[in-house]
Enzyme design. Structure first.
Site, PDB file in Angstrom:
ATOM      1  CD  GLN A   1      -0.603  -1.138  49.679  1.00  0.00           C
ATOM      2  OE1 GLN A   1      -1.658  -1.244  50.320  1.00  0.00           O
ATOM      3  NE2 GLN A   1      -0.552  -1.344  48.366  1.00  0.00           N
ATOM      4  CB  SER A   2      -1.381   5.584  53.480  1.00  0.00           C
ATOM      5  OG  SER A   2      -2.153   6.284  54.425  1.00  0.00           O
ATOM      6  CG  ASN A   3      -3.952   0.768  56.803  1.00  0.00           C
ATOM      7  OD1 ASN A   3      -4.235   0.027  55.872  1.00  0.00           O
ATOM      8  ND2 ASN A   3      -3.088   0.427  57.748  1.00  0.00           N
TER       9      ASN A   3
END
Length: 333
Positions: A75-77
């Site tokens: 879930q890397s921004n």
């Protein structure tokens, strides 16, 4: 201090707003709290990585790259904003995801940032927790080169001296806004992880002789490890700018008491903080970075950490898209 000599592309909506949070300030009965809205940078729903990408993508263009490679958690921004930047400027994008969250839900693996990565056309590769992510990116780069293309590797979080320039610039912007509002900033607080944001803020604050203390609230590592990582990158960044010796070890302060059980794992304090800001100020904070940073700041205010200070600026690093990936485990009551 000029940053104009460094290559840069325009990706962010700048300046981002500096807003007073009157209801939160009253509720906490502490210093007045302001938020620097770097969730409003615009690119791919916004976030702090966009400032870094303005310098990193420009460097990729300078080196005639046609494929951008980066890495992060599922879930890397940062990955989401990198995918958006690549799409905007015509690069192929390769994302390498480490499965850091064990037994993750279907929502975590498929919604939120992952869904947007796919919308932006990024190619996603997954590796197991504990993988050497730099090595994994090099493997992808070798594959890209064998296809006759030119890869450009961006480290996790965009956190190297080039990327950190984005937060040197943020401090210049913030101080200009504070001057316009006749606001004396007593502390800057933010979530700290891959180190580039805090390193850039510290370098910018020191270069401006602002004397503003910077407090990072850690999201994934112990205090000793986090502070050393930030210090090393701050030194590399100041060297890159021709300002060697600017940063001292005691300029780097990180409180890592709010990590909980690990990176990306929700805490009760984070959940409470996210609910509080949503219902007092109509603001959304993410569960991995800004939410834990916010929880730390709120608890420290309650402990009297800022008792002699009048005005705190919390830098909102964005990431609210990630809330959808955690919807099944976050409380809304």
């Amino acid at each position: 201090m000029l940053l104009s000599r460094f290559p840069r592309v325009s990706l962010a909506h700048l300046p981002t707003p500096l807003e007073h949070l009157p209801r939160l300030s009253k509720y906490l009965n502490g210093p007045e709290i302001y938020v620097k809205r770097d969730d409003c940078t615009g690119l791919g729903t916004g976030g702090n990585k966009t400032r870094k990408l303005e310098f990193l993508i420009a460097d990729a263009q300078k080196k005639n790259a046609d494929v951008i490679i980066t890495q992060g958690a599922v879930q890397s921004n940062h990955a989401r904003q990198t995918a958006a930047a690549a799409a905007k400027l015509g690069f192929q994008c390769e994302l390498v995801f480490e499965k850091r969250v064990i037994d993750a839900s279907s929502a975590y693996m498929k919604s939120g940032n992952v869904f947007l990565d796919q919308l932006f056309g990024a190619n996603i590769r997954e590796v197991t927790k504990g993988s050497d992510m730099n090595e994994e990116m090099e493997k992808v780069a070798s594959e890209i080169r064998s296809n006759g293309q030119t890869p450009y590797i961006i480290p996790g979080g965009g956190s190297n001296p080039i990327g950190a320039l984005g937060y040197v610039d943020c401090v210049l912007e913030l101080i200009a806004q504070a001057n316009e509002q006749s606001l004396v900033i007593d502390s800057i607080v933010h979530a700290t992880g891959s180190a580039g944001t805090q390193a850039g803020i510290v370098v910018g604050a020191k270069a401006m002789n602002s004397n503003i203390p910077v407090l990072g609230i850690g999201v994934n590592a112990s205090q000793e490890i986090q502070e050393e990582k930030v210090f090393q990158l701050a030194c590399e960044t100041s060297d890159y700018m021709g300002l060697s010796g600017l940063v001292k070890r005691d300029d780097i302060v990180a409180n890592c008491d709010y990590v909980g059980d690990g990176y990306g794992i929700p805490t009760e304090g984070m959940n409470d903080a996210v609910l509080l800001l949503a219902r007092l100020e109509g603001l959304l904070f993410d569960p991995v970075y800004s939410g834990k940073g916010l929880a730390g700041m709120i608890d420290l205010i309650d402990q009297g950490y800022f008792k002699d200070q009048d005005n705190i600026v919390f830098i909102h690093t964005g990431g609210a898209t990630g809330l959808f990936a955690y919807h099944d485990i976050l409380s809304t009551k």
